[in-house]
Design a protein around this motif. Structure first.
Motif, short mmCIF file in Angstrom:
data_model
loop_
_atom_site.label_atom_id
_atom_site.label_comp_id
_atom_site.label_asym_id
_atom_site.label_seq_id
_atom_site.Cartn_x
_atom_site.Cartn_y
_atom_site.Cartn_z
N ASP A 228 -3.19 33.33 15.66
CA ASP A 228 -3.02 31.87 15.66
C ASP A 228 -2.72 31.47 17.10
OD1 ASP A 228 -2.36 29.22 15.40
OD2 ASP A 228 -1.24 29.49 13.54
N LYS A 229 -3.76 31.12 17.85
CA LYS A 229 -3.61 30.81 19.26
C LYS A 229 -2.84 29.52 19.51
CE LYS A 229 -7.88 33.22 20.56
NZ LYS A 229 -9.21 33.11 21.23
N GLU A 230 -2.74 28.67 18.47
CA GLU A 230 -2.05 27.38 18.64
C GLU A 230 -0.55 27.50 18.42
OE1 GLU A 230 -3.66 24.72 19.68
OE2 GLU A 230 -5.50 25.93 19.72
N LEU A 231 -0.13 28.63 17.84
CA LEU A 231 1.27 28.78 17.45
C LEU A 231 2.08 29.35 18.61
CD1 LEU A 231 3.01 28.39 14.88
CD2 LEU A 231 2.72 30.84 14.45
N SER A 232 3.23 28.73 18.88
CA SER A 232 4.15 29.23 19.90
C SER A 232 5.57 28.91 19.45
CB SER A 232 3.88 28.58 21.25
OG SER A 232 4.22 27.21 21.22
N PRO A 233 6.57 29.73 19.85
CA PRO A 233 7.95 29.46 19.45
C PRO A 233 8.43 28.08 19.87
CG PRO A 233 7.74 31.64 20.43
CD PRO A 233 6.43 30.95 20.64
N GLU A 234 8.06 27.68 21.10
CA GLU A 234 8.54 26.39 21.61
C GLU A 234 8.06 25.22 20.75
OE1 GLU A 234 6.93 28.64 23.41
OE2 GLU A 234 8.52 29.44 24.71
N LYS A 235 6.77 25.25 20.38
CA LYS A 235 6.23 24.16 19.58
C LYS A 235 6.71 24.22 18.13
CE LYS A 235 1.99 23.56 22.29
NZ LYS A 235 0.50 23.62 22.27
N TYR A 236 6.73 25.43 17.57
CA TYR A 236 7.05 25.57 16.15
C TYR A 236 8.49 25.15 15.87
CZ TYR A 236 6.91 27.58 11.45
OH TYR A 236 6.93 27.75 10.09
N PHE A 237 9.43 25.52 16.76
CA PHE A 237 10.84 25.21 16.55
C PHE A 237 11.31 24.05 17.42
CE2 PHE A 237 10.57 29.76 15.38
CZ PHE A 237 11.06 29.67 14.09
N GLN A 238 10.37 23.26 17.92
CA GLN A 238 10.70 22.18 18.85
C GLN A 238 11.72 21.19 18.29
OE1 GLN A 238 7.26 19.97 20.06
NE2 GLN A 238 8.37 18.72 21.56
N HIS A 239 11.59 20.89 17.01
CA HIS A 239 12.50 19.91 16.39
C HIS A 239 13.25 20.54 15.21
CE1 HIS A 239 11.03 16.62 18.82
NE2 HIS A 239 9.79 16.97 18.54
N THR A 240 13.61 21.82 15.38
CA THR A 240 14.31 22.54 14.32
C THR A 240 15.56 23.21 14.88
OG1 THR A 240 12.26 23.00 13.12
CG2 THR A 240 14.13 24.42 12.65
N LEU A 241 16.66 23.02 14.22
CA LEU A 241 17.87 23.76 14.54
C LEU A 241 17.89 25.01 13.67
CD1 LEU A 241 20.58 23.79 16.09
CD2 LEU A 241 21.60 22.69 14.10
N THR A 267 29.19 20.47 27.05
CA THR A 267 28.99 21.69 27.82
C THR A 267 28.15 22.73 27.09
OG1 THR A 267 31.13 22.51 27.00
CG2 THR A 267 31.10 21.43 29.16
N GLN A 268 27.94 22.57 25.78
CA GLN A 268 27.03 23.44 25.05
C GLN A 268 26.29 22.61 24.01
OE1 GLN A 268 28.72 27.07 23.59
NE2 GLN A 268 26.92 27.66 22.46
N TYR A 269 25.05 22.27 24.34
CA TYR A 269 24.28 21.36 23.50
C TYR A 269 24.02 21.95 22.11
CZ TYR A 269 23.18 18.03 27.24
OH TYR A 269 23.25 17.07 28.21
N LEU A 270 23.98 21.05 21.12
CA LEU A 270 23.64 21.47 19.76
C LEU A 270 22.18 21.88 19.68
CD1 LEU A 270 25.45 18.75 17.62
CD2 LEU A 270 26.28 20.99 18.29
N HIS A 271 21.34 21.22 20.48
CA HIS A 271 19.89 21.48 20.45
C HIS A 271 19.28 20.95 21.74
CE1 HIS A 271 15.65 20.93 19.13
NE2 HIS A 271 15.89 22.03 18.47
N GLY A 272 18.10 21.45 22.07
CA GLY A 272 17.45 21.04 23.31
C GLY A 272 17.10 19.57 23.37
N THR A 273 17.02 18.89 22.20
CA THR A 273 16.69 17.46 22.19
C THR A 273 17.92 16.57 22.36
OG1 THR A 273 16.88 17.37 19.77
CG2 THR A 273 14.70 17.87 20.69
N ILE A 291 14.25 17.62 12.46
CA ILE A 291 13.95 17.57 11.04
C ILE A 291 15.16 18.15 10.31
CG2 ILE A 291 12.43 18.43 9.21
CD1 ILE A 291 10.22 18.66 11.35
N VAL A 292 15.68 17.44 9.35
CA VAL A 292 16.89 17.88 8.64
C VAL A 292 16.60 19.16 7.87
CG1 VAL A 292 18.59 17.27 6.88
CG2 VAL A 292 17.76 15.52 8.48
N ASN A 293 17.47 20.17 8.06
CA ASN A 293 17.34 21.44 7.36
C ASN A 293 18.73 22.00 7.06
OD1 ASN A 293 18.19 22.32 9.85
ND2 ASN A 293 16.58 23.82 10.14
N PRO A 294 18.84 23.10 6.31
CA PRO A 294 20.16 23.65 5.96
C PRO A 294 21.01 24.01 7.17
CG PRO A 294 18.47 24.59 4.56
CD PRO A 294 17.75 23.79 5.59
#
Length: 331
Positions: A228-241, A267-273, A291-294
């Motif tokens: 899957d050439k389109e799949l990357s960790p950065e994109k897949y988890f971009q909006h996921t905690l 001093t320690q972000y919850l997420h990159g966004t 995206i809201v998740n557990p």
């Protein structure tokens, strides 16, 4: 530490002399003169202490086979092939590791380093600690002991590197039955000291995440690997905690933290966004694009009672419902 004060460099000079194939025997005066040629103005007592530490000091771990020949009035290695340079993590090894760590630090901000930034930082601190052998046991890294997921880490990494399809038996924590996945692994991700593998499951006909500590067995297959050439960790988890991909829409989340908790969130972000919207004497307000998740819900509960959910309303309702459920269980 000034060079003249660094005992490790003195040990290296002494070792270079005693491991010299063309001159095995060195008198105390010859060793002192050699050290002085490198701006080490040492006395005989200092030399004798260095030789003693090279022989027996457990923190150095050299255990150098240094002996004294009474006839020649000189020191030598009883094992002519011995050298502290050939030992695991010699000073030169540490220097190499230090250079590698420094190089990785220069690439902060790039995706491929961000995924391992915590490991790089830990490696940097460990190298600095190991460069000071006379100060032992002053750094305690976090270690939770046994983690079942580590048993499968090497196998999964090998499969990813070799583009190999595997048959994976998998058991969720809340189920007695096991699932069989014909799995095409793409990349590994760590979250809260647990490892996960993302890949395509032919069983589910979808891209899924499997926790390594819930894998029962891994068996190689000879099936063709689906890339899957389109799949990357950065994109897949971009909006996921965390690692669970939520089913809902991307939300613009606003959270307010009390003055007590504000410095920690800054001093320690919850997420990159994370983005700071405002800060005053009442606390800190931030925004997140997630995206809201557990995992997000667990994180919000962890900051109770110092967090207030300002928006969206649906997230606030879920949060209140979990708090009410927790109160019931506490009775």
């Amino acid at each position: 530490m000034p060079i003249a004060k660094n005992p490790i460099l003195r040990y290296r000079i002494i070792n270079a002399c005693l491991s010299n194939k063309h001159k095995r025997y060195w008198t105390a005066l010859e060793l002192i003169e050699k050290l002085r040629s490198y701006d080490y103005d040492v006395k005989k007592r200092t030399l004798e202490r260095d030789l003693e530490l090279m022989r027996y000091d457990e923190r150095l771990g050299y255990y150098a086979p240094i002996a004294y020949d009474n006839n020649k009035k000189a020191y030598y290695y009883t094992d002519p092939d011995f050298s502290i340079q050939s030992l695991l993590l010699s000073p030169e090894d540490l220097e190499t590791l230090g250079n590698t760590s420094a190089m990785l630090q220069k690439f902060k901000g790039l995706g491929f380093v961000n995924a391992f930034q915590e490991i790089v930082d830990k490696l940097t601190r460990l190298i600095e600690h190991m460069r000071i052998p006379q100060r032992n046991d002053i750094i305690a890294f976090e270690d939770n002991g046994y983690n079942k997921g580590r048993d499968h880490f090497d196998d999964i990494l090998r499969l990813i590197s070799g583009c190999t399809v595997a048959s994976i038996r998998y058991q969720k924590f809340n189920r007695q039955e096991t699932d069989e996945h014909i799995f095409h692994p793409y990349f590994l991700k760590e979250y809260c000291q647990r490892w996960y593998v993302l890949g395509y499951s032919e069983t589910r006909r979808n891209t899924i995440t499997l926790a390594l500590d819930r894998i029962i067995s891994v068996t190689d297959t000879t099936l063709p690997f689906l890339k899957d050439k389109e799949l990357s960790p950065e994109k897949y988890f971009q909006h996921t905690l965390g690692v669970t991909i939520g089913q809902g829409p991307l939300e613009d989340i606003h959270l307010h933290f009390s003055p007590v908790m504000a410095p920690y969130i800054k001093t320690q972000y919850l997420h990159g966004t994370q983005h700071i919207l405002s800060e005053d004497k009442t606390g800190l307000t931030i925004s997140l694009q997630l995206i809201v998740n557990p995992e997000l819900m667990q994180e919000l509960l962890r900051y109770c009672p110092h967090v207030t959910i300002l928006k969206p309303t649906s997230l606030k309702e879920k949060y209140i419902a979990l708090l009410q459920e927790g109160l019931k269980n506490g009775k």
